[in-house]
Write a protein that holds these residues in place. Structure first.
Motif, mmCIF file in Angstrom:
data_model
loop_
_atom_site.group_PDB
_atom_site.id
_atom_site.type_symbol
_atom_site.label_atom_id
_atom_site.label_comp_id
_atom_site.label_asym_id
_atom_site.label_seq_id
_atom_site.Cartn_x
_atom_site.Cartn_y
_atom_site.Cartn_z
ATOM 1 N N ILE A 1 0.832 -1.205 0.000
ATOM 2 C CA ILE A 1 0.000 0.000 0.000
ATOM 3 C C ILE A 1 0.866 1.254 0.000
ATOM 4 C CG2 ILE A 1 -1.643 1.331 1.379
ATOM 5 C CD1 ILE A 1 -2.810 -1.360 2.314
ATOM 6 N N LEU A 2 1.893 1.271 0.853
ATOM 7 C CA LEU A 2 2.753 2.452 0.925
ATOM 8 C C LEU A 2 3.511 2.676 -0.369
ATOM 9 C CD1 LEU A 2 4.181 2.246 4.569
ATOM 10 C CD2 LEU A 2 2.322 3.672 3.703
ATOM 11 N N ASP A 3 4.125 1.610 -0.910
ATOM 12 C CA ASP A 3 4.882 1.756 -2.154
ATOM 13 C C ASP A 3 3.988 2.223 -3.295
ATOM 14 O OD1 ASP A 3 7.390 1.101 -1.192
ATOM 15 O OD2 ASP A 3 7.121 -1.042 -1.509
ATOM 16 N N ALA A 4 2.807 1.618 -3.408
ATOM 17 C CA ALA A 4 1.910 1.953 -4.512
ATOM 18 C C ALA A 4 1.448 3.400 -4.422
ATOM 19 C CB ALA A 4 0.711 1.006 -4.515
ATOM 20 N N ASN A 5 1.115 3.857 -3.221
ATOM 21 C CA ASN A 5 0.588 5.214 -3.080
ATOM 22 C C ASN A 5 1.680 6.272 -3.118
ATOM 23 O OD1 ASN A 5 -2.508 5.277 -2.467
ATOM 24 N ND2 ASN A 5 -1.729 3.466 -1.417
ATOM 25 N N VAL A 6 2.882 5.946 -2.682
ATOM 26 C CA VAL A 6 3.986 6.901 -2.784
ATOM 27 C C VAL A 6 4.286 7.202 -4.248
ATOM 28 C CG1 VAL A 6 6.474 7.174 -2.464
ATOM 29 C CG2 VAL A 6 5.057 6.460 -0.560
ATOM 30 N N GLY B 1 -6.534 13.034 -2.087
ATOM 31 C CA GLY B 1 -7.245 11.764 -2.136
ATOM 32 C C GLY B 1 -6.366 10.588 -1.760
ATOM 33 N N ILE B 2 -5.104 10.629 -2.169
ATOM 34 C CA ILE B 2 -4.162 9.563 -1.800
ATOM 35 C C ILE B 2 -3.957 9.532 -0.292
ATOM 36 C CG2 ILE B 2 -1.747 8.828 -1.980
ATOM 37 C CD1 ILE B 2 -1.800 9.998 -4.850
ATOM 38 N N ILE B 3 -3.764 10.709 0.309
ATOM 39 C CA ILE B 3 -3.532 10.784 1.756
ATOM 40 C C ILE B 3 -4.745 10.264 2.531
ATOM 41 C CG2 ILE B 3 -3.149 12.370 3.680
ATOM 42 C CD1 ILE B 3 -1.609 14.175 1.676
ATOM 43 N N SER C 1 -0.684 3.021 -13.351
ATOM 44 C CA SER C 1 0.028 1.853 -13.861
ATOM 45 C C SER C 1 1.103 1.390 -12.886
ATOM 46 C CB SER C 1 0.653 2.185 -15.220
ATOM 47 O OG SER C 1 1.430 1.103 -15.695
ATOM 48 N N ILE C 2 1.855 2.352 -12.330
ATOM 49 C CA ILE C 2 2.912 1.967 -11.399
ATOM 50 C C ILE C 2 2.306 1.435 -10.105
ATOM 51 C CG2 ILE C 2 3.246 4.161 -10.185
ATOM 52 C CD1 ILE C 2 5.981 1.809 -11.515
ATOM 53 N N ASN C 3 1.131 1.927 -9.742
ATOM 54 C CA ASN C 3 0.417 1.400 -8.568
ATOM 55 C C ASN C 3 0.155 -0.094 -8.756
ATOM 56 O OD1 ASN C 3 -1.910 0.632 -6.899
ATOM 57 N ND2 ASN C 3 -2.010 2.781 -6.351
#
Length: 877
Positions: free
Chosen positions: A492-497, A524-526, A766-768
């Motif tokens: 979750i952290l990697d995808a959202n960062v 929205g991400i936060i 895509s990177i998420n």
């Protein structure tokens, strides 16, 4: 432990309550807006029963912050102006000449006669002296007049450079002085523009510096950009000058030290005036519209003490002489001085209308612009189009929200309902944060909220899928929940960062609506991460502590992927890579053959949206515009199922006119008049114009933004994983971006600045997806050290397949609602994101992992795993 301490529970729910309270005013937007307007008037000393009633429309003890509506939602004018700072250099040099001349004249015995070269460039002061032997002394005297630069960048430097060539001396501004003058000119222009706009009393205008020499002006609620330009584009340079004579010959010689100025009210009449004014508008303290003794509109004015003394002395010494009042190089009045005027006040009369006298008073109070403004970009959005966008966005958000709520409940049962509660809180938190920081919501911003609705469930989906996996190991429901959150946290952290990185770059590189979209996406991400990791878990913990179930109600009625899949994704790896390579070649070929259908953001020109009660006749429109000889003009009828029966819309795009950097208002007016002549019902809800200079800069900025996003993600993935993972992720990103550009080229959909925002969002999405798969690959490489890489990759994709498809479906549901119901204005933007979701899902499964298989990865994972998951596993336990 699954239990959450009372303190953490209180902090979680207190945060939610604060967010809900901050968001609440937006549910009563009209009442709160009237309350805020009334409060501003009352604070300025005004009072009436109507104001008191408006003020009472909202309780004063509640927050009253609102999400500001952007121009594309409220309607209004957007202008990008460039200050011509070079024009100030001439006045600076002219201001130096009297002191230099007087200093040298005092030593005439040494330097001889002094004569200025009037043919020298305006930013250079060149003069000659009579005695060549006095050159050294003249240089010494002039250099002694130099002043130190009062600025941080120019500290220690002087304001002029002096050189000599024979008996000719040249004075130029130093580089440090030019920088200081530029800075003063921009700041002064910014303040004057702000004062002029504020005088009109518009609500929440945006006036800010952009770059080195530009000013961004956004005024909501105003009828057109032309109204703003008339207000701020007028220099209003007022001077009071002695009259030498009056002639009718435009070519008459005014004589040394004089100038020829035309009369405003008397065509063909010219006044010969002394060039040096007695007083200027800079010495005014007030100007108010009024009426003269004949009840004609006029303007009363007052000077400051210095101006009053000059004005009084001059009138005392020149009784009976004419005296010209000059506004912007035109004589608006030339009365004869009848008597001494000691009070420093007077009246300006002329053939004014009431509106003209009012505007003149506004301009005089605000002061003169130090330099001309050139308008590089101009956009006008009508309030009707803005309201249509709001209505369409609201419907799309409601439909998307309901669809996702139902889908989550059917997919995860009771846990899906828990996620739905967190989703509703998430949306409220977004609006609360937007209200708190005074952010502006734009049409792409609404798209950002809809996208957030789709992506907000992603973190919950990742956790729920992990919990399902842990339940199969028979570790008990409490342990399954705890391990689900622990093992999902790193993903979750990697995808959202990585998604946040693209939002940050979009904010830095974008402007206007695009920046609004970036803010909404970042917030929205936060809030999505907070609600998934804290709010949903808090709800589950409360429920679990009361029910103590032996099995978790996490199995719903819908499951996109059956349990224990074992698809061999690499049995046809060459086929998938071949398909991708083929599509990339087609995309490149289409781009090279027919290019992109660039909007005016990137090509320059003017775009006019028309709306008529009659059917659009493209041929008649073209015939009406053809006599104007505007070059390439494209006319396209717009079809939308949401249009009313009598709502017919067309888009007219006109190429940038040769030799015109600034927006040509005459061109826009001519087109509108030509169309109204053949269709009296036609209106123009929006007009946008972009100069060639800005459009070229936007192309460069857009390319840099995409490159920065890809580069930043490459570095982050490299640091968090290994270089092979980073390269595989970037290959997938490039694949997605190229295919998105390719489909826009093939279908010739308009490609504008909003599509760049969509491209960067695609990069983030895509990177998420890819990071979720890579995180499982990394975990399984430690778990299955002896298995071949191909097998580990297959296991990892199968284990994350349910999450990948779930997230794609929820996001696509939200975007589909916006695509169908959001209106034609934003449809291209939404189409790009829909295509991005589809192609991003494909690339994360087939392209990124195939690249890993080809590159090979590090198999020695014996070192201790990163501690992110363990460090924060019990963050709220």
């Amino acid at each position: 432990m699954l239990q959450i301490s009372a303190f953490k529970q209180v902090m979680i729910w207190l945060t939610c309550v604060v967010g809900l309270v901050l968001a609440m005013p937006n549910a009563f937007y009209g009442d709160v807006e009237r309350h805020n307007d009334a409060a501003a008037f009352i604070e300025n000393g005004q009072s009436s029963a109507e104001l008191e009633a408006d003020y009472a429309a909202w309780p004063s003890f509640l927050p009253s912050g609102l999400v500001n509506l952007g121009l594309d939602l409220r309607g209004g004018a957007h202008l990008l102006a460039e200050v011509q700072v070079e024009q100030v250099y001439a006045s600076v040099m002219d201001g130096m000449w009297p002191e230099i001349r007087d200093t040298l004249v005092a030593e005439r015995d040494v330097v001889g006669f002094v004569q200025r070269d009037l043919d020298a460039p305006e930013d250079i002061l060149r003069f000659s002296i009579g005695e060549e032997t006095g050159v050294a002394r003249a240089l010494e005297l002039v250099r002694g007049l130099a002043q130190p630069i009062v600025s941080l960048t120019g500290a220690g430097a002087s304001n002029i450079d002096v050189s000599a060539n024979g008996k000719i001396l040249t004075v130029t501004m130093s580089d440090a002085e030019r920088q200081a003058v530029d800075e003063r000119t921009i700041l002064q222009s910014l303040e004057i523009v702000r004062r002029r706009i504020d005088e009109v009393g518009t609500r929440e205008p945006t006036i800010q510096r952009q770059g080195a020499t530009r000013i961004l002006i956004q005024v909501p609620g105003i009828g057109s950009a032309e109204e703003v330009k008339e207000l701020i584009g007028t220099t209003a340079q007022l001077t009071f000058q002695p009259v030498v004579g009056r002639v009718t010959d435009a070519n008459a010689s005014p004589g040394s030290g004089n100038e020829l100025v035309p009369s405003l009210d008397e065509p063909g009449v010219f006044y010969i005036l002394e060039r040096t004014p007695v007083v200027t508008g800079e010495e005014l303290t007030n100007a108010q519209p009024s009426f003269d003794q004949n009840n004609n509109p006029a303007v009363n004015f007052n000077f400051n003490p210095t101006g009053a003394r000059k004005f009084g002395d001059y009138t005392l010494e020149n009784i009976g002489a004419p005296f010209a009042i000059v506004l912007d190089d035109e004589v608006i009045s030339a009365p004869t001085i009848q008597s001494h005027i000691p009070g420093g006040s007077g009246i300006i009369t002329g053939n004014f209308s009431v509106e003209e006298s009012t505007n003149l008073a506004v301009l005089l109070r605000a002061g003169a612009l130090p330099a001309e403004l050139t308008f590089l970009e101009e956009r006008t959005i009508g309030p009707e189009l803005g309201q249509d966008s709001i209505d369409a966005g609201q419907i799309a958000c409601i439909v998307a929200g309901i669809a996702i709520l139902i889908y989550m409940a059917l997919s995860y049962g009771l846990f899906g309902i828990f996620a739905n509660v967190a989703l509703i809180i998430n949306i409220c938190l977004i609006f609360g944060l937007l209200s708190l920081i005074g952010a502006t919501l734009t049409l792409p911003g609404i798209a950002g909220i809809v996208l957030t609705i789709g992506m907000a469930v992603d973190a919950n989906v990742v956790v729920f899928e992990r919990i399902r996996e842990e339940m199969r190991t028979s570790k008990g429901p409490a342990r399954a929940i705890e391990l689900g959150y622990e093992k999902a946290l790193s993903s979750i952290l990697d995808a959202n960062v990585t998604t946040f990185i693209t939002a940050a770059i979009l904010f830095l590189a974008g402007s206007g609506p695009v920046r609004g979209f970036a803010i909404t996406l970042a917030l929205g991400i936060i809030t999505s991460v907070f609600t998934a990791l804290f709010v949903t878990r808090a709800i589950i913990a409360i429920w679990f502590s009361r029910k103590r179930p032996k099995e978790l109600p996490i199995k719903g009625f819908i499951r996109l992927v059956k349990e224990h899949t074992s698809f061999d994704f690499f049995s046809r790896a060459r086929l998938w890579l071949g398909m991708s390579a083929f599509m990339v070649v087609i995309a490149f070929g289409s781009f090279l053959y027919q290019g992109l259908n660039f909007g005016i953001d990137f090509q320059g020109g003017t775009s006019i949206r028309t709306q008529s009660e009659q059917q659009i006749d493209v041929g008649a429109y073209r015939d009406a515009i053809a006599p104007l000889e505007l070059g390439d003009v494209s006319i396209t009828e717009v079809f939308d199922p949401n249009f009313a029966e009598d709502q017919h819309v067309a888009m007219i795009r006109i190429q940038a006119q040769d030799g015109q950097e600034s927006v040509a208002v005459e061109t826009i007016n001519a087109v509108q008049s030509a169309l109204q002549a053949i269709d009296p019902t036609v209106t123009f809800p929006s007009v946008e114009s972009v100069g060639p200079k800005v459009s070229g800069e936007l192309i460069t900025t857009a390319a840099i933004a995409v490159a920065l996003a890809v580069g930043a993600i490459l570095i982050y993935i490299w640091l968090r994983f290994e270089w092979q993972f980073a390269l595989g992720a970037v290959l997938a990103l490039v694949h997605d971006v190229v295919l998105t550009i390719g489909i826009f080229s093939e279908l010739q959909i308009k490609f504008d600045l909003a599509i760049i925002a969509a491209l960067l969002t695609i990069v983030g999405y895509s990177i998420n997806d890819t990071v979720i798969v890579f995180d499982r690959v990394r975990e399984n490489l430690r778990k299955y050290k002896k298995r071949p890489l191909k097998e580990v990759l297959n296991i990892s994709i199968n284990e994350t397949l349910s999450r990948t498809l779930m997230t794609s479906v929820t996001t696509m549901l939200a975007l589909l609602a916006l695509f169908v119901l959001g209106g034609d204005v934003i449809r291209g933007f939404v189409f790009a994101m829909m295509w991005g979701v589809f192609i991003g899902t494909y690339s994360s499964i087939f392209v990124a992992t195939a690249a890993l298989l080809v590159l090979g990865v590090k198999r020695d994972w014996s070192k201790k795993a990163p501690t992110v998951g363990n460090q924060y596993a019990n963050i709220d336990a």
